[in-house]
Enzyme design. Structure first.
Site, PDB file in Angstrom:
ATOM      1  N   SER A  62       7.706   3.603  -1.306  1.00  0.00           N
ATOM      2  CA  SER A  62       8.583   4.463  -2.118  1.00  0.00           C
ATOM      3  C   SER A  62      10.000   3.883  -2.181  1.00  0.00           C
ATOM      4  O   SER A  62      10.638   3.903  -3.235  1.00  0.00           O
ATOM      5  CB  SER A  62       8.576   5.911  -1.624  1.00  0.00           C
ATOM      6  OG  SER A  62       9.390   6.045  -0.495  1.00  0.00           O
ATOM      7  N   GLY A  71       3.474   3.632   5.398  1.00  0.00           N
ATOM      8  CA  GLY A  71       4.514   3.197   6.341  1.00  0.00           C
ATOM      9  C   GLY A  71       5.117   1.842   6.030  1.00  0.00           C
ATOM     10  O   GLY A  71       5.897   1.317   6.828  1.00  0.00           O
ATOM     11  N   LEU A  72       4.777   1.249   4.870  1.00  0.00           N
ATOM     12  CA  LEU A  72       5.275  -0.098   4.578  1.00  0.00           C
ATOM     13  C   LEU A  72       6.321  -0.114   3.456  1.00  0.00           C
ATOM     14  O   LEU A  72       6.587  -1.146   2.853  1.00  0.00           O
ATOM     15  CB  LEU A  72       4.104  -1.040   4.264  1.00  0.00           C
ATOM     16  CG  LEU A  72       3.087  -1.198   5.406  1.00  0.00           C
ATOM     17  CD1 LEU A  72       1.995  -2.195   5.023  1.00  0.00           C
ATOM     18  CD2 LEU A  72       3.752  -1.638   6.717  1.00  0.00           C
ATOM     19  N   ASP A 132      14.829   2.426   5.137  1.00  0.00           N
ATOM     20  CA  ASP A 132      13.840   1.745   4.282  1.00  0.00           C
ATOM     21  C   ASP A 132      14.517   1.107   3.064  1.00  0.00           C
ATOM     22  O   ASP A 132      14.322  -0.076   2.775  1.00  0.00           O
ATOM     23  CB  ASP A 132      12.761   2.736   3.800  1.00  0.00           C
ATOM     24  CG  ASP A 132      11.864   3.216   4.923  1.00  0.00           C
ATOM     25  OD1 ASP A 132      12.123   2.861   6.084  1.00  0.00           O
ATOM     26  OD2 ASP A 132      10.898   3.960   4.636  1.00  0.00           O
ATOM     27  N   PRO A 182       0.828  -1.208   0.000  1.00  0.00           N
ATOM     28  CA  PRO A 182       0.000   0.000   0.000  1.00  0.00           C
ATOM     29  C   PRO A 182       0.866   1.263   0.000  1.00  0.00           C
ATOM     30  O   PRO A 182       1.932   1.276   0.614  1.00  0.00           O
ATOM     31  CB  PRO A 182      -0.810  -0.110   1.300  1.00  0.00           C
ATOM     32  CG  PRO A 182      -0.167  -1.163   2.108  1.00  0.00           C
ATOM     33  CD  PRO A 182       0.669  -2.018   1.203  1.00  0.00           C
TER      34      PRO A 182
HETATM   35  C1  MEV Z   1       9.963   6.048   7.522  1.00  0.00           C
HETATM   36  O1  MEV Z   1       9.710   4.699   7.129  1.00  0.00           O
HETATM   37  C2  MEV Z   1      10.800   6.078   8.763  1.00  0.00           C
HETATM   38  C3  MEV Z   1      11.204   7.463   9.273  1.00  0.00           C
HETATM   39  O2  MEV Z   1      12.082   7.199  10.381  1.00  0.00           O
HETATM   40  C4  MEV Z   1      11.897   8.299   8.234  1.00  0.00           C
HETATM   41  C5  MEV Z   1      13.282   7.790   7.859  1.00  0.00           C
HETATM   42  O3  MEV Z   1      13.842   6.942   8.547  1.00  0.00           O
HETATM   43  O4  MEV Z   1      13.805   8.314   6.860  1.00  0.00           O
HETATM   44  C6  MEV Z   1      10.016   8.233   9.806  1.00  0.00           C
END
Ligand code: MEV
Length: 317
Positions: free
Chosen positions: A107, A103-104, A150, A99
């Site tokens: 990108s 948060g998964l 990520d 999705p």
């Molecule tokens: C995003 O998945 C995680 C954050 O810590 C941003 C990052 O690490 O660049 C919010």
């Protein structure tokens, strides 16, 4: 030239989001039950690159995109990194079950997958470190100052202990871990949330420094417990991480509600995952309770929910 296909996983952060941007440690795992796939083929009768994204209903030509468009910046970045001059005419087909803005890792998965796909199609044999380096540059266009966690967990596809600026360190997970991921259905923009934390930090630097340090300490403690297989302690640490994220201002009512439901129905611990202010929660659960917690989450507001297992040999089952 034969076509070339690549799939990469999504990811979830178990401990340490946001603090990781400021150099504190964090832990992330790949999620192989959700995937982004890219297929590259030659377009012998045409001269431009065509991008077809089934999920977004897009059929675009590179020449029509503005210079800031993510497809354009990503392709330019890969082209420059590979020193190939202008790329040949390609068709890039994108499909995904990860999705978006939730948060998964959608990108970062796009950045890693496109790098693997174009380099592989052109015959480059890049290792994970080289793929990761290029994907990180693409992520910078999207997010400004990402920590790199990520793209790293997705490039290597292994459970990861990560500190910005240090080589990645991979975790030997002792006992299989059952996770539940549940979606609030609210899209959350990482760039904006990270910028909000930065703004708030400028207002109250002492308090934020303490919160970020505590989050980093939890990630260090969690690493030991992941390696020892102490799931109950991990659950408690996860819930402590959630209260620190609340204090950072990145949770919201919907995330708090799903975390409460997961805990009420027996999860060992739960927290938001990724940048927060929407997106998903992650909960550590015992295998036996997983199905009942999943159905409680779906009955109580989760727009989507899945169970996934991270196994001893570092692979998702
Ligand atoms: C995003 O998945 C995680 C954050 O810590 C941003 C990052 O690490 O660049 C919010």
């Amino acid at each position: 030239m034969p076509s070339f296909s690549v799939s990469v996983p999504g990811k979830t952060i178990l401990f340490g989001e946001h603090a990781v941007v400021y150099g504190y440690p964090a832990i992330a795992v790949p999620l192989n039950s959700i995937k982004l796939n890219i297929k590259i083929s030659a377009r012998p009768t045409d001269s431009d690159i065509q991008i077809i994204n089934k999920n977004r209903g897009e059929n675009l030509l590179l020449k029509d995109l503005n210079p800031e468009h993510i497809y354009k910046t990503a392709i330019d970045t890969i082209q420059n990194a590979l020193h190939v001059g202008k790329l040949p005419a390609l068709q890039i087909g994108i499909s995904s079950t990860i999705p978006i803005v939730s948060g998964l890792g959608s990108s970062a998965a796009f950045a890693v997958c496109l790098t693997k796909a174009i380099s592989g199609f052109l015959g480059f044999k890049l290792n994970n470190e080289q793929i990761n380096e290029i994907a990180y540059k693409i992520e910078i266009y999207q997010h400004g100052s990402p920590s790199g966690i990520d793209n790293t967990v997705i490039s290597y596809n292994k459970p990861l202990y990560f500190k910005k600026g240090f080589p990645p360190s991979f975790l030997e997970i002792k006992s299989p871990i059952t996770l539940i991921i549940a979606d609030t259905g609210i899209h959350a923009n990482t760039k904006e949330t990270v910028a909000d934390v930065k703004k708030n930090m400028q207002i109250n630097p002492e308090m934020f420094k303490i919160l970020l340090e505590e989050i980093g300490n939890l990630a260090d403690y969690a690493k030991i417990n992941l390696e020892n297989g102490d799931l109950e302690t991990l659950g408690k640490l996860m819930s402590e991480n959630q209260s620190l994220l609340q204090k950072l201002g990145v949770s919201n009512d919907e995330l708090d509600h799903l975390v409460d439901v997961a805990l009420r129905y027996g999860a060992l611990g739960a927290k938001l995952c990724g940048s927060g202010k929407g997106g998903n929660i992650v909960a550590i659960v015992e295998n036996l309770n997983a199905e009942s917690i999943k159905s409680a989450l779906l009955k109580n507001g989760a727009t989507n929910c899945f169970i996934t297992k991270i196994s001893v040999n570092c692979k998702e089952l």
